[in-house]
Design a protein around this motif. Sequence first.
Motif, PDB file in Angstrom:
ATOM      1  N   LYS A  42       0.834  -1.194   0.000  1.00 17.38           N
ATOM      2  CA  LYS A  42       0.000   0.000   0.000  1.00 17.38           C
ATOM      3  C   LYS A  42       0.871   1.247   0.000  1.00 17.38           C
ATOM      4  O   LYS A  42       2.082   1.195   0.183  1.00 17.38           O
ATOM      5  N   VAL A  43       0.228   2.367  -0.208  1.00 14.23           N
ATOM      6  CA  VAL A  43       0.906   3.651  -0.229  1.00 14.23           C
ATOM      7  C   VAL A  43       1.077   4.127   1.214  1.00 14.23           C
ATOM      8  O   VAL A  43       0.115   4.145   1.988  1.00 14.23           O
ATOM      9  N   GLU A  44       2.296   4.540   1.560  1.00 14.38           N
ATOM     10  CA  GLU A  44       2.593   4.947   2.943  1.00 14.38           C
ATOM     11  C   GLU A  44       3.009   6.417   2.976  1.00 14.38           C
ATOM     12  O   GLU A  44       3.869   6.854   2.190  1.00 14.38           O
ATOM     13  N   PHE A  45       2.464   7.154   3.900  1.00 16.42           N
ATOM     14  CA  PHE A  45       2.807   8.562   4.106  1.00 16.42           C
ATOM     15  C   PHE A  45       4.218   8.696   4.668  1.00 16.42           C
ATOM     16  O   PHE A  45       4.618   7.951   5.568  1.00 16.42           O
ATOM     17  N   LEU A  46       4.960   9.650   4.128  1.00 15.29           N
ATOM     18  CA  LEU A  46       6.281   9.960   4.675  1.00 15.29           C
ATOM     19  C   LEU A  46       6.263  11.303   5.415  1.00 15.29           C
ATOM     20  O   LEU A  46       6.629  11.390   6.586  1.00 15.29           O
ATOM     21  N   VAL A  47       5.859  12.351   4.708  1.00 17.42           N
ATOM     22  CA  VAL A  47       5.993  13.694   5.266  1.00 17.42           C
ATOM     23  C   VAL A  47       5.036  14.642   4.571  1.00 17.42           C
ATOM     24  O   VAL A  47       4.717  14.475   3.395  1.00 17.42           O
ATOM     25  N   SER A  48       4.561  15.641   5.344  1.00 16.73           N
ATOM     26  CA  SER A  48       3.800  16.730   4.748  1.00 16.73           C
ATOM     27  C   SER A  48       4.507  18.047   5.048  1.00 16.73           C
ATOM     28  O   SER A  48       5.216  18.173   6.059  1.00 16.73           O
ATOM     29  N   PHE A  49       4.280  19.014   4.187  1.00 15.28           N
ATOM     30  CA  PHE A  49       5.062  20.264   4.216  1.00 15.28           C
ATOM     31  C   PHE A  49       4.125  21.397   3.904  1.00 15.28           C
ATOM     32  O   PHE A  49       3.398  21.375   2.905  1.00 15.28           O
ATOM     33  N   TYR A  50       4.148  22.412   4.771  1.00 15.47           N
ATOM     34  CA  TYR A  50       3.265  23.566   4.585  1.00 15.47           C
ATOM     35  C   TYR A  50       3.955  24.796   5.137  1.00 15.47           C
ATOM     36  O   TYR A  50       4.586  24.741   6.193  1.00 15.47           O
ATOM     37  N   ASN A  51       3.842  25.894   4.425  1.00 17.47           N
ATOM     38  CA  ASN A  51       4.383  27.163   4.905  1.00 17.47           C
ATOM     39  C   ASN A  51       5.869  27.050   5.221  1.00 17.47           C
ATOM     40  O   ASN A  51       6.349  27.541   6.239  1.00 17.47           O
ATOM     41  N   ASN A  52       6.559  26.331   4.337  1.00 15.60           N
ATOM     42  CA  ASN A  52       8.018  26.180   4.424  1.00 15.60           C
ATOM     43  C   ASN A  52       8.510  25.396   5.621  1.00 15.60           C
ATOM     44  O   ASN A  52       9.670  25.569   6.029  1.00 15.60           O
ATOM     45  N   GLU A  53       7.646  24.555   6.168  1.00 14.50           N
ATOM     46  CA  GLU A  53       8.140  23.675   7.215  1.00 14.50           C
ATOM     47  C   GLU A  53       7.369  22.366   7.219  1.00 14.50           C
ATOM     48  O   GLU A  53       6.271  22.281   6.677  1.00 14.50           O
ATOM     49  N   ILE A  54       7.980  21.360   7.837  1.00  9.07           N
ATOM     50  CA  ILE A  54       7.321  20.070   7.957  1.00  9.07           C
ATOM     51  C   ILE A  54       6.149  20.200   8.911  1.00  9.07           C
ATOM     52  O   ILE A  54       6.286  20.729  10.017  1.00  9.07           O
ATOM     53  N   SER A  55       4.963  19.746   8.476  1.00  3.90           N
ATOM     54  CA  SER A  55       3.815  19.791   9.372  1.00  3.90           C
ATOM     55  C   SER A  55       3.559  18.439  10.040  1.00  3.90           C
ATOM     56  O   SER A  55       3.040  18.390  11.148  1.00  3.90           O
ATOM     57  N   GLU A  56       3.937  17.368   9.378  1.00  2.45           N
ATOM     58  CA  GLU A  56       3.813  16.048   9.994  1.00  2.45           C
ATOM     59  C   GLU A  56       4.770  15.096   9.305  1.00  2.45           C
ATOM     60  O   GLU A  56       5.046  15.238   8.104  1.00  2.45           O
TER      61      GLU A  56
END
Lengths: 114, 113
Positions: A42-56
């Motif tokens: 399955k597809v696995e989340f690595l990282v999210s990015f918002y407003n020039n920083e990692i959000s999760e």
Amino acid sequence: EPEVTQTPSHQVTQMGQEVILRCVPISNHLYFYWYRQILGQKVEFLVSFYNNEISEKSEIFDDQFSVERPDGSNFTLKIRSTKLEDSAMYFCASAPGQGNNEQFFGPGTRLTVL
Amino acid sequence: ELKVEQNPLFLSMQEGKNYTIYCNYSTTSDRLYWYRQDPGKSLESLFVLLSNGAVKQEGRLMASLDTKARLSTLHITAAVHDLSATYFCAVDPNWGGAQKLVFGQGTRLTINP
């Protein structure tokens, strides 16, 4: 129609080498993501990015991984010292935000670590 | 931790038949997405379901969301070979902002002539 693009489409590297995967998200989108998919899984989340920083970030996204948006258009994923188990398809995605989390995926980069 | 489970994981069916893929998830969410993936390709967005009772249809595919039951279904009507692919549901577990999607395992659908 705007789309997410990724380069390269296929990257072969030796174990221990650094790789940089590149993505150009859709231009007016505010949220950017990296996911990976090991063959047949399955597809696995690595990282999210918002407003020039990692959000999760997920447990997979350890100190060997980093992300950057160096110039306002590109979004990169760096793996500092690749391992065999990093072999996977890596997808970049972007979303407009503002209550709409429909994520649009790029074509993927197939990373093969030898 | 949010878990998303699809069933069946493999489905082989004949052209012209109807079938349903189920997607269950473990925590409250009002936002669920269905994607299609062809072998070696990326994820194509099929449906965005943003509220309880949402129903969307495109061609031979129809998706619905029951947030109380934490269940979404993808119904295939009169299947044709072109619908052979892997179908993923994905749940957004958070309100506010645009956070990660948690994917199900995928349902590999094969439609035989």
